[in-house]
Design an enzyme around this catalytic site. Structure first.
Site, mmCIF file in Angstrom:
data_model
loop_
_atom_site.group_PDB
_atom_site.id
_atom_site.type_symbol
_atom_site.label_atom_id
_atom_site.label_comp_id
_atom_site.label_asym_id
_atom_site.label_seq_id
_atom_site.Cartn_x
_atom_site.Cartn_y
_atom_site.Cartn_z
ATOM 1 N N PHE A 80 121.824 46.508 96.594
ATOM 2 C CA PHE A 80 121.088 45.363 97.150
ATOM 3 C C PHE A 80 119.581 45.497 96.960
ATOM 4 O O PHE A 80 118.887 44.487 96.918
ATOM 5 C CB PHE A 80 121.318 45.251 98.667
ATOM 6 C CG PHE A 80 122.704 44.889 99.084
ATOM 7 C CD1 PHE A 80 123.167 43.588 98.951
ATOM 8 C CD2 PHE A 80 123.558 45.838 99.636
ATOM 9 C CE1 PHE A 80 124.445 43.243 99.354
ATOM 10 C CE2 PHE A 80 124.841 45.499 100.042
ATOM 11 C CZ PHE A 80 125.286 44.204 99.894
ATOM 12 N N SER A 124 122.468 36.278 91.915
ATOM 13 C CA SER A 124 122.083 35.078 92.653
ATOM 14 C C SER A 124 122.426 33.840 91.849
ATOM 15 O O SER A 124 122.402 33.863 90.602
ATOM 16 C CB SER A 124 120.577 35.117 92.895
ATOM 17 O OG SER A 124 120.102 33.844 93.296
ATOM 18 N N THR A 126 120.548 31.708 91.360
ATOM 19 C CA THR A 126 119.328 31.396 90.612
ATOM 20 C C THR A 126 119.541 31.582 89.101
ATOM 21 O O THR A 126 118.835 30.965 88.306
ATOM 22 C CB THR A 126 118.147 32.257 91.120
ATOM 23 O OG1 THR A 126 116.935 31.706 90.629
ATOM 24 C CG2 THR A 126 118.246 33.692 90.700
ATOM 25 N N TYR A 148 111.519 36.404 89.629
ATOM 26 C CA TYR A 148 112.599 36.940 90.466
ATOM 27 C C TYR A 148 113.957 36.650 89.825
ATOM 28 O O TYR A 148 114.789 37.546 89.632
ATOM 29 C CB TYR A 148 112.535 36.327 91.868
ATOM 30 C CG TYR A 148 113.845 36.396 92.617
ATOM 31 C CD1 TYR A 148 114.268 37.590 93.187
ATOM 32 C CD2 TYR A 148 114.682 35.276 92.712
ATOM 33 C CE1 TYR A 148 115.498 37.661 93.838
ATOM 34 C CE2 TYR A 148 115.901 35.345 93.364
ATOM 35 C CZ TYR A 148 116.308 36.526 93.926
ATOM 36 O OH TYR A 148 117.522 36.593 94.551
ATOM 37 N N LYS A 152 117.120 39.066 87.941
ATOM 38 C CA LYS A 152 118.565 39.025 88.212
ATOM 39 C C LYS A 152 119.347 38.827 86.913
ATOM 40 O O LYS A 152 120.344 39.500 86.662
ATOM 41 C CB LYS A 152 118.899 37.910 89.211
ATOM 42 C CG LYS A 152 118.360 38.145 90.621
ATOM 43 C CD LYS A 152 119.032 39.338 91.300
ATOM 44 C CE LYS A 152 118.444 39.666 92.643
ATOM 45 N NZ LYS A 152 118.940 40.919 93.222
ATOM 46 N N TYR A 176 125.283 35.143 94.633
ATOM 47 C CA TYR A 176 125.225 34.551 95.972
ATOM 48 C C TYR A 176 124.607 33.174 95.915
ATOM 49 O O TYR A 176 123.607 32.959 95.231
ATOM 50 C CB TYR A 176 124.315 35.378 96.906
ATOM 51 C CG TYR A 176 124.549 36.851 96.953
ATOM 52 C CD1 TYR A 176 125.797 37.417 96.695
ATOM 53 C CD2 TYR A 176 123.498 37.711 97.290
ATOM 54 C CE1 TYR A 176 125.980 38.786 96.766
ATOM 55 C CE2 TYR A 176 123.676 39.076 97.361
ATOM 56 C CZ TYR A 176 124.917 39.615 97.093
ATOM 57 O OH TYR A 176 125.084 40.971 97.159
ATOM 58 N N ARG A 291 108.921 21.097 96.290
ATOM 59 C CA ARG A 291 108.400 22.442 95.989
ATOM 60 C C ARG A 291 108.633 22.700 94.500
ATOM 61 O O ARG A 291 109.763 22.538 94.011
ATOM 62 C CB ARG A 291 109.160 23.468 96.851
ATOM 63 C CG ARG A 291 108.720 24.897 96.651
ATOM 64 C CD ARG A 291 109.354 25.836 97.683
ATOM 65 N NE ARG A 291 110.812 25.916 97.577
ATOM 66 C CZ ARG A 291 111.573 26.670 98.363
ATOM 67 N NH1 ARG A 291 111.016 27.418 99.323
ATOM 68 N NH2 ARG A 291 112.891 26.691 98.211
HETATM 69 C C1 UD1 Z 1 115.839 30.433 96.908
HETATM 70 C C2 UD1 Z 1 115.829 30.916 95.503
HETATM 71 C C3 UD1 Z 1 117.053 31.750 95.252
HETATM 72 C C4 UD1 Z 1 117.139 32.854 96.269
HETATM 73 C C5 UD1 Z 1 117.160 32.248 97.648
HETATM 74 C C6 UD1 Z 1 117.213 33.289 98.728
HETATM 75 C C7 UD1 Z 1 115.308 29.686 93.399
HETATM 76 C C8 UD1 Z 1 115.145 28.344 92.784
HETATM 77 N N1 UD1 Z 1 115.732 29.733 94.645
HETATM 78 O O1 UD1 Z 1 116.907 29.496 97.014
HETATM 79 O O2 UD1 Z 1 117.000 32.306 93.995
HETATM 80 O O3 UD1 Z 1 118.288 33.631 96.047
HETATM 81 O O4 UD1 Z 1 115.979 31.477 97.819
HETATM 82 O O5 UD1 Z 1 116.034 34.012 98.828
HETATM 83 O O6 UD1 Z 1 115.048 30.650 92.738
HETATM 84 N N2 UD1 Z 1 113.293 23.828 102.020
HETATM 85 C C9 UD1 Z 1 112.492 22.962 102.753
HETATM 86 N N3 UD1 Z 1 111.524 23.489 103.551
HETATM 87 C C10 UD1 Z 1 111.307 24.846 103.667
HETATM 88 C C11 UD1 Z 1 112.122 25.724 102.916
HETATM 89 C C12 UD1 Z 1 113.108 25.183 102.096
HETATM 90 O O7 UD1 Z 1 112.664 21.745 102.681
HETATM 91 O O8 UD1 Z 1 110.389 25.248 104.394
HETATM 92 C C13 UD1 Z 1 114.382 23.282 101.182
HETATM 93 C C14 UD1 Z 1 114.289 23.600 99.702
HETATM 94 O O9 UD1 Z 1 113.558 22.638 99.025
HETATM 95 C C15 UD1 Z 1 115.779 23.619 99.326
HETATM 96 C C16 UD1 Z 1 116.481 24.136 100.571
HETATM 97 O O10 UD1 Z 1 115.573 23.887 101.644
HETATM 98 O O11 UD1 Z 1 116.222 22.309 99.063
HETATM 99 C C17 UD1 Z 1 116.806 25.615 100.539
HETATM 100 O O12 UD1 Z 1 115.628 26.350 100.214
HETATM 101 P P1 UD1 Z 1 115.577 27.951 100.332
HETATM 102 O O13 UD1 Z 1 116.153 28.374 101.615
HETATM 103 O O14 UD1 Z 1 114.189 28.374 100.012
HETATM 104 O O15 UD1 Z 1 116.586 28.455 99.208
HETATM 105 P P2 UD1 Z 1 116.653 28.092 97.649
HETATM 106 O O16 UD1 Z 1 115.377 27.542 97.140
HETATM 107 O O17 UD1 Z 1 117.888 27.303 97.414
#
Ligand code: UD1
Length: 336
Positions: A80, A124, A126, A148, A152, A176, A291
């Site tokens: 991990f 991931s 990702t 990042y 992976k 994941y 974002r």
């Molecule tokens: C991201 C990473 C992923 C990583 C995971 C866990 C990318 C593109 N994504 O996933 O590789 O494994 O984190 O660390 O590489 N959101 C909001 N407000 C916030 C935060 C998030 O609206 O403050 C939204 C985002 O736009 C998204 C969703 O919530 O639609 C999930 O976001 P997040 O939890 O950051 O995960 P991912 O971007 O999917």
């Protein structure tokens, strides 16, 4: 069976350690505590009644890690330990490539030297980049959008080459989706330092009043309500996937790759709503710009893991929200 868990004090690592101990595996943790706390070990003992062996070390140091291989007869490694913040990786690519690639290479080198044949790797979703079709299957094209994610995918490529050259190895690449939730006891959970990058820890910190308002990144995606859709998987379901992967490796599986997700997508606003219901707290939010680097929708096709591992994500979005809230409300300052 003795399992070496690198990063075993972290969020996913600690939950996996608990499941391993519950299943009777002997666990050795190596962790430098750069993104975790030593109290996690006590908490693991409180939950399981067992104390895993713990080495505080940075596994970039091959000599240090070699002492672990010398002192123990290891059957399998679950790796991990890694840097994992997408935004940070964009501004610190050298550190990300150096850390994530080198730690893995050091581990693989020592596994070879000490004839340890079973390896589980934390990959991931990702690695699917901007996948064209949903749900995403393991055979989908691979690409990345940030350092990042690139680490992976590079490590996956390294593992495929390592397997080609060492057909007696058994390697599980686990991709994941979005790990959330916490152990039912409310004892261990996600403990991000500083302002969380990820959605669920941000929501829980708004719920306890540490942060004022959630910024929702975009409401103009082609989704149910315009906000981003993800496959949120309970960390305990994810942890159990690792046990199933180890069982698979023990059948001399060779190299296998699995999505660990639920197969269901929830939008940001759907998650906010489910969390409000579970916690009884209103979550203030505002819509802001997308974002950079985010995709609109990403959820897994978990059929391969369901069929070949006999594993399925069992916990509902309600349970995920209840467990996240129990963890955060029991531990308003996390492990601090
Ligand atoms: C991201 C990473 C992923 C990583 C995971 C866990 C990318 C593109 N994504 O996933 O590789 O494994 O984190 O660390 O590489 N959101 C909001 N407000 C916030 C935060 C998030 O609206 O403050 C939204 C985002 O736009 C998204 C969703 O919530 O639609 C999930 O976001 P997040 O939890 O950051 O995960 P991912 O971007 O999917």
């Amino acid at each position: 069976m003795v399992v070496l868990v690198s990063g075993g004090m972290g969020y996913i690592g600690s939950h996996t350690t608990v499941e391993l101990l519950n299943q009777g595996y002997e666990v050795i943790i190596v962790d430098d505590l750069s993104n975790s706390k030593d109290v996690v070990l006590d908490k693991i003992e409180i939950i399981t009644g067992k104390l895993p062996k713990f080495y505080k070390m940075n596994i970039l140091n091959e000599e240090d890690l070699e002492t672990v291989f010398k002192e123990n007869k290891i059957d399998a490694v679950i790796h991990f330990a890694a840097f994992k913040a997408v935004g940070e990786s964009v501004s610190m690519p050298i550190e990300y490539y150096h850390n994530n690639l080198t730690t893995t290479l050091v581990m693989l080198k020592l596994m070879k030297k000490y004839s340890v044949k079973n390896f589980v790797f934390s990959s991931s979703a990702t690695v699917y980049g901007e996948a064209k079709t949903m749900p995403v299957e393991e055979e989908a094209p691979l690409s990345t959008t940030n350092p990042y994610g690139a680490t992976k995918l590079m490590i996956e490529d390294i593992l495929r080459d390592v397997y080609k050259a060492n057909k007696d190895m058994n390697i599980a690449i686990l991709r994941y989706f979005n790990p959330v939730g916490a152990h039912k006891s409310g004892t261990i959970g996600e403990n991000p330092s500083g302002i969380p990058n990820n959605l669920m820890p941000y929501i829980t910190k708004v719920a306890i009043g540490e942060l004022k308002v959630l910024s929702v990144f975009g409401n103009d995606y082609n989704t149910v309500d315009g906000t981003g859709v993800r496959d949120y998987i309970h960390v305990v379901d994810l942890a159990k996937g690792h046990i199933k992967a180890l069982e698979k490796l023990s059948t001399n599986s060779g190299l296998v790759t699995y999505n660990l997700g639920t197969g269901n997508g929830y939008s940001v606003l759907e998650l906010v709503k489910a969390f409000s219901k579970a916690s009884g707290r209103e979550i203030s939010y505002k819509i802001v710009d997308r974002r950079p680097g985010d995709v609109g929708t990403c959820y897994a096709d978990p059929k391969k893991a369901n069929n070949e591992l006999g594993w399925i994500a069992e916990k509902s979005i309600e349970e995920i929200c209840e467990d996240s809230w129990r963890w955060q409300s029991n531990n308003p300052k996390g492990y601090n």
